[in-house]
Design a protein around this motif. Structure first.
Motif, short mmCIF file in Angstrom:
data_model
loop_
_atom_site.label_atom_id
_atom_site.label_comp_id
_atom_site.label_asym_id
_atom_site.label_seq_id
_atom_site.Cartn_x
_atom_site.Cartn_y
_atom_site.Cartn_z
N UNK A 80 0.84 -1.19 0.00
CA UNK A 80 0.00 0.00 0.00
C UNK A 80 0.88 1.25 0.00
N UNK A 81 0.23 2.40 -0.20
CA UNK A 81 0.92 3.69 -0.11
C UNK A 81 0.24 4.54 0.97
N UNK A 82 0.78 5.73 1.19
CA UNK A 82 0.39 6.52 2.35
C UNK A 82 -1.06 6.95 2.42
N UNK A 83 -1.71 7.08 1.27
CA UNK A 83 -3.11 7.53 1.25
C UNK A 83 -4.08 6.39 0.95
N UNK A 84 -3.61 5.15 0.92
CA UNK A 84 -4.46 4.03 0.53
C UNK A 84 -5.46 3.64 1.61
N UNK A 85 -6.50 2.94 1.18
CA UNK A 85 -7.59 2.51 2.05
C UNK A 85 -7.13 1.37 2.96
N UNK A 115 -9.58 12.11 5.79
CA UNK A 115 -10.69 13.02 5.50
C UNK A 115 -10.36 13.95 4.33
N UNK A 116 -11.36 14.32 3.59
CA UNK A 116 -11.16 15.25 2.47
C UNK A 116 -12.08 16.46 2.62
N UNK A 117 -11.69 17.55 2.01
CA UNK A 117 -12.47 18.79 2.12
C UNK A 117 -13.63 18.83 1.14
N UNK A 118 -13.58 17.94 0.14
CA UNK A 118 -14.62 17.97 -0.89
C UNK A 118 -15.41 16.67 -1.00
N UNK A 119 -15.08 15.70 -0.14
CA UNK A 119 -15.79 14.43 -0.18
C UNK A 119 -15.37 13.52 -1.32
N UNK A 158 -10.03 8.10 9.90
CA UNK A 158 -10.93 6.99 10.22
C UNK A 158 -10.32 5.65 9.81
N UNK A 159 -10.75 4.62 10.50
CA UNK A 159 -10.32 3.25 10.19
C UNK A 159 -8.80 3.08 10.22
N UNK A 160 -8.19 3.75 11.19
CA UNK A 160 -6.76 3.60 11.44
C UNK A 160 -6.52 2.68 12.63
N UNK A 211 -1.49 11.12 15.70
CA UNK A 211 -1.64 10.65 17.08
C UNK A 211 -3.08 10.26 17.30
N UNK A 212 -3.28 9.01 17.65
CA UNK A 212 -4.62 8.43 17.74
C UNK A 212 -5.32 8.58 16.40
N UNK A 213 -6.34 9.44 16.30
CA UNK A 213 -7.00 9.61 15.01
C UNK A 213 -6.90 11.04 14.49
N UNK A 214 -5.86 11.77 14.93
CA UNK A 214 -5.70 13.16 14.51
C UNK A 214 -4.30 13.42 13.96
N UNK A 215 -4.24 14.26 12.95
CA UNK A 215 -2.95 14.70 12.45
C UNK A 215 -2.30 15.63 13.48
N UNK A 216 -0.99 15.54 13.60
CA UNK A 216 -0.24 16.43 14.48
C UNK A 216 0.21 17.62 13.63
N UNK A 217 -0.61 18.66 13.61
CA UNK A 217 -0.36 19.81 12.76
C UNK A 217 -1.08 19.66 11.43
N UNK A 218 -0.61 20.42 10.44
CA UNK A 218 -1.19 20.38 9.10
C UNK A 218 -0.09 20.25 8.06
N UNK A 219 -0.34 19.43 7.06
CA UNK A 219 0.65 19.22 6.01
C UNK A 219 0.48 20.29 4.93
#
Length: 490
Positions: free
Chosen positions: A90-95, A129-133, A151-153, A178-186
């Protein structure tokens, strides 16, 4: 042979043991000095010391010769090729690869009173999560919502706590979770080989020390009245090969040797945290790797300097030959395991689930751990009792191999991976390979044509293990795909 001796065994009335599973990334069998004393030139004093304090398994295997599939096997006790992932990673953004209904070892132990944590490289997919769905596409998407939960991590797959990165250190996004949240913003863009979103302060060189720090902190916070399970998958010595400044030049073998030394040191820091917290006697520590050494390490150059990352084994990461999937496997459990002992019994990392269940005196539930066998008896010098006939090996391209006793059948003409000859280069060779691993550890003498009865027996058993949906005794199971192609080269 198994070295026996008089030593203590855990009593039923004793507290349940803590379990700490440390997984290096792309570290070859021969990269650990004590496993490769004649052909290994990298100093690994912390792992060597751990082996002196515990047991070394000399015939331990990953379920695949690459990252994601191996991790799936460790956490589920099930072969990855039973899922949709028939090859590659898999890659970093995969399901997510682990279905939400599938029990993991973390979920199993949590059910039986354990605190559970995963700290490090996940690489099993998650829903970002995405900003546009709309779905995320590629490695450098612009529609990730860094303010919303993942989600689903890991925290939905049995872990109470998670800190780490989504995939390999050369795969975006370059940001901690961390847990289910990004640490900062990319909000920045960086390229640690692959270009993609990055948190502005995120640097690949800091990840290994951070994993060690977070793991030690988790251990220090644990209450002795409740057992814990810590799964600690490193991102090293995988690419990008970036040892910290204080480790640069330490090995005299280049950046890879330095990075292995730093990896060894961080393993030592985690073990030190266990000992300092007073958990040593009743903590099962396992140190292993997710596959063999990668060619990105510069294997030919290392060998020219006298260091052989695969030891006496043929092949390396991605291959069906043992250099791809036979890995270091060092176990310390002072209240049970005799110091300095060795086992040559055949095991694989998918056995973690059944072993943990055996240790705590519980049964793996139906529908879980279909390919997992307990190696707990081996820890006290006893034979492993197994209903599994053999081990299935799998390469990056989805080629299969089967190991039973001394025999190993490869359904590939060449390496099945990256080593030469690969499948294209070996197109005019025999359609498969058979080796006697007792007399031919380097897999040099192909007996496929001269041992047809052995070939047929192993092929029938492999076919049965694939088609039954499980390789151990138990209720009928099913693969996630209708058909699995055993022969990729025909």
């Amino acid at each position: 042979m198994v070295l026996l001796g008089c030593f203590a065994t855990a009593r039923a009335e004793d507290a349940l043991p803590n379990i700490v599973f440390i997984l290096a990334d792309d570290m070859g069998y021969g990269d650990v000095q004590c496993l490769n004393p004649d052909r290994g030139k990298i100093a690994t004093p912390k792992m060597d010391r751990l082996a002196e304090q515990g047991m070394t398994f000399t015939d331990a295997h990953t379920t695949s010769s690459v990252c994601t599939p191996t991790r799936y096997g460790i956490l589920t006790g099930r072969y990855n090729w039973r899922t949709q992932l028939q090859k590659s990673v898999l890659y970093g953004f995969d399901k997510p690869l682990i279905d939400e209904s599938r029990m993991t070892i973390a979920g199993f132990l949590k059910k039986h009173g354990y605190n559970t944590a995963a700290i490090g490289k996940w690489h099993l997919g998650l829903d970002m999560p995405t900003i546009d769905g709309k779905p995320i596409e590629g490695n450098n998407p612009a529609n990730v919502d860094w303010d919303q939960p993942v989600k689903n991590g890991p925290v939905t797959r049995g872990f109470d706590y998670y800190f780490g990165i989504s995939a390999s250190l050369d795969m975006p996004p370059y940001i901690y979770i961390e847990n289910d949240r990004f640490v900062g913003k990319a909000t920045a863009t960086k390229a640690f080989m692959r270009k993609g979103p990055a948190e502005p302060d995120f640097e690949a060189i800091d990840v290994l020390p951070m994993i060690g720090k977070k793991a030690a902190e988790f251990i220090a916070k644990q209450d002795a009245s409740k057992p814990f399970f810590a799964y600690i998958p490193f991102a090293s010595p995988h690419t990008p090969i970036l040892p910290s400044k204080q480790w640069q030049g330490k090995s005299s073998l280049g950046k890879y040797g330095d990075f292995v030394m730093q990896t060894d040191a961080v393993i030592g820091e985690i073990v030190e945290a266990i000992d300092k917290a007073g958990f040593a006697d009743n903590t099962l520590v396992i140190v292993t790797s997710d596959n063999g050494c990668s060619k990105a390490a510069g294997i030919k150059e290392l060998e020219a300097m006298g260091h052989f990352p695969s030891g006496n084994l043929r092949g390396s990461k991605a291959d069906l030959w043992d250099g791809g999937h036979r890995v270091p496997f060092i176990v310390r459990w002072p209240s049970v395991v005799k110091p300095g002992s060795t086992s040559d019994q055949l095991i694989c990392q998918a056995d973690l689930m059944a072993t943990a269940a055996d240790i705590i005196g519980e049964q793996v539930p139906d529908g879980a751990g279909e390919d997992s066998v307990s190696f707990k008896p081996a820890l006290s010098g006893q034979p492993i009792v197994s209903t599994r006939a053999g081990l299935v090996h799998h390469s990056i391209s989805g080629h299969f191999a089967y190991r039973q006793g001394k025999w190993k059948l490869l359904l590939a003409k060449g390496s099945g991976g990256w080593s030469s000859p690969n499948e294209r280069q070996a197109k005019d060779r025999a359609e498969a390979q058979l080796y006697d691993m007792e007399s031919d550890l380097g897999e040099a003498n192909n007996l496929y044509a001269s041992e047809p009865e052995v070939v047929e027996r192993l092929l029938q058993q492999l076919t049965a293990d694939v088609e039954r949906g499980r390789s151990t005794d138990g209720p009928a199971s099913a693969n996630d795909v209708e058909q699995i192609n055993l022969w990729k080269s025909r």
